[in-house]
Design an enzyme around this catalytic site. Structure first.
Site, mmCIF file in Angstrom:
data_model
loop_
_atom_site.group_PDB
_atom_site.id
_atom_site.type_symbol
_atom_site.label_atom_id
_atom_site.label_comp_id
_atom_site.label_asym_id
_atom_site.label_seq_id
_atom_site.Cartn_x
_atom_site.Cartn_y
_atom_site.Cartn_z
ATOM 1 N N LYS A 90 0.830 -1.217 0.000
ATOM 2 C CA LYS A 90 0.000 0.000 0.000
ATOM 3 C C LYS A 90 0.861 1.263 0.000
ATOM 4 C CE LYS A 90 -2.194 -1.017 3.808
ATOM 5 N NZ LYS A 90 -1.619 -2.324 4.137
ATOM 6 N N THR A 91 1.909 1.260 0.818
ATOM 7 C CA THR A 91 2.753 2.462 0.893
ATOM 8 C C THR A 91 3.478 2.678 -0.433
ATOM 9 O OG1 THR A 91 3.034 2.164 3.252
ATOM 10 C CG2 THR A 91 4.652 3.556 2.159
ATOM 11 N N LYS A 119 -1.687 9.033 6.190
ATOM 12 C CA LYS A 119 -1.756 7.737 6.867
ATOM 13 C C LYS A 119 -2.355 8.029 8.234
ATOM 14 C CE LYS A 119 -0.296 3.349 7.708
ATOM 15 N NZ LYS A 119 -0.409 2.148 6.873
ATOM 16 N N THR A 134 1.766 2.104 12.683
ATOM 17 C CA THR A 134 2.311 1.410 13.851
ATOM 18 C C THR A 134 3.642 0.760 13.463
ATOM 19 O OG1 THR A 134 1.221 -0.703 13.374
ATOM 20 C CG2 THR A 134 -0.025 0.878 14.702
ATOM 21 N N ASP A 168 6.086 4.221 6.657
ATOM 22 C CA ASP A 168 5.113 4.783 5.704
ATOM 23 C C ASP A 168 5.376 6.267 5.433
ATOM 24 O OD1 ASP A 168 4.047 2.345 6.978
ATOM 25 O OD2 ASP A 168 2.371 2.651 5.609
ATOM 26 N N GLY A 176 -4.681 2.953 4.181
ATOM 27 C CA GLY A 176 -5.175 2.114 5.270
ATOM 28 C C GLY A 176 -4.039 1.533 6.092
#
Ligand code: ATP
Ligand code: DNN
Ligand code: MG
Length: 234
Positions: free
Chosen positions: A15-16, A37, A41, A54, A116
């Site tokens: 995703k990143t 974002k 975590t 991210d 996400g």
């Protein structure tokens, strides 16, 4: 709608990588773009310095200066589900605050790309269990879905699409990430597209990750959809 989410079938699906690539492509069109974002975590320590993968990735590759307070709301140390990483720090995630921030960013930028955390059903709060999917529904924004090409992806991708469609969330397209060119992967991609013939892009598994930012996504049907959409509203 010009703003969108990048969601995945799982954590670590890319995703990143995809958020950063799309950010760069859209910035090259002259649009003011910020990634966001909401919750990240897993603090990474290197040479005595802590960072988060991210937001560090966005900042490293952005063609425009990014405002730190606009790219993230919660950074939690433990590499765990957001609800648990927050609990370990005696915090709780304020979902209303995330939605207000998304609204603020939509007013401030041409395009906001929200990323996400993990897959759709990852909880942001516990015990009442507000999930990423709940936040996406409330944001009323469409999604780009990132998925693996490897064995197991047919089931994960179709389940994820089912959950999105059940909530009337518009799927702009799918990014099949990490293709090594095997016949099973090609069949996985075609099988998913037979169920849902929507715009897509295929990104190969690269040995040198720095090559990814140069990967030309422009000739894919997904990018055509995103780009056509942006040109039609400008
Ligand atoms: N096509 C690819 N080729 C090689 N490496 C890749 C590719 N796509 C992603 N990666 C690598 O895989 C790892 C996971 O990717 P990424 O961080 O984008 O996942 P994610 O879905 O954003 O995870 P999270 O749920 O933590 O946000 C990263 O180290 C990234 O550099
Ligand atoms: C730490 C990781 N890279 C992500 N940021 C969070 C992934 C949460 C997954 C939760 C789950 O589905 O079990
Ligand atoms: Mg990520």
């Amino acid at each position: 709608m010009r703003h969108f989410w990048v969601v995945g079938t799982d954590t670590d699906v890319g995703k990143t990588m995809v958020t950063t690539m799309l950010m760069c492509h859209l910035q090259r069109q002259g649009l003011q773009v910020t990634p966001y974002k909401p919750v990240q975590t897993g603090e990474v320590y290197e040479n005595g310095h802590g960072y988060y993968h991210d937001t560090a990735m966005y900042e490293k590759h952005s063609l425009q200066k990014l405002q730190q307070e606009h790219i993230n709301s919660y950074s939690l140390k433990e590499a765990a589900s957001p609800h648990y990483a927050a609990k370990l720090e005696g915090q709780s995630i304020d979902v209303k605050e995330l939605l207000q921030q998304i609204q603020f960013l939509q007013d401030a930028y041409d395009i906001v790309i929200c990323e996400g955390a993990g897959g759709l059903f990852v909880p942001f709060t516990a015990p009442n269990g507000t999930t990423l999917l709940d936040v996406i529904v409330s944001s009323k924004l469409p999604v780009v879905l990132v998925t693996r090409t490897s064995l197991g992806t047919i089931n994960h991708t179709l389940l994820t699409i089912e959950a999105l469609r059940a909530r009337q969330i518009d799927i702009l397209g799918i990014v099949f990430n990490g293709d090594t060119g095997s016949s099973i992967e090609q069949d996985n991609i075609q099988t998913i597209l037979q169920y849902y013939p929507i715009p897509y892009a295929i990104i190969p598994q690269l040995k040198d990750k720095s090559q990814l930012m140069d990967y030309a996504m422009t000739h894919t049907t997904l990018f055509e959809r995103l780009f056509h959409y942006e040109s039609s509203i400008n």
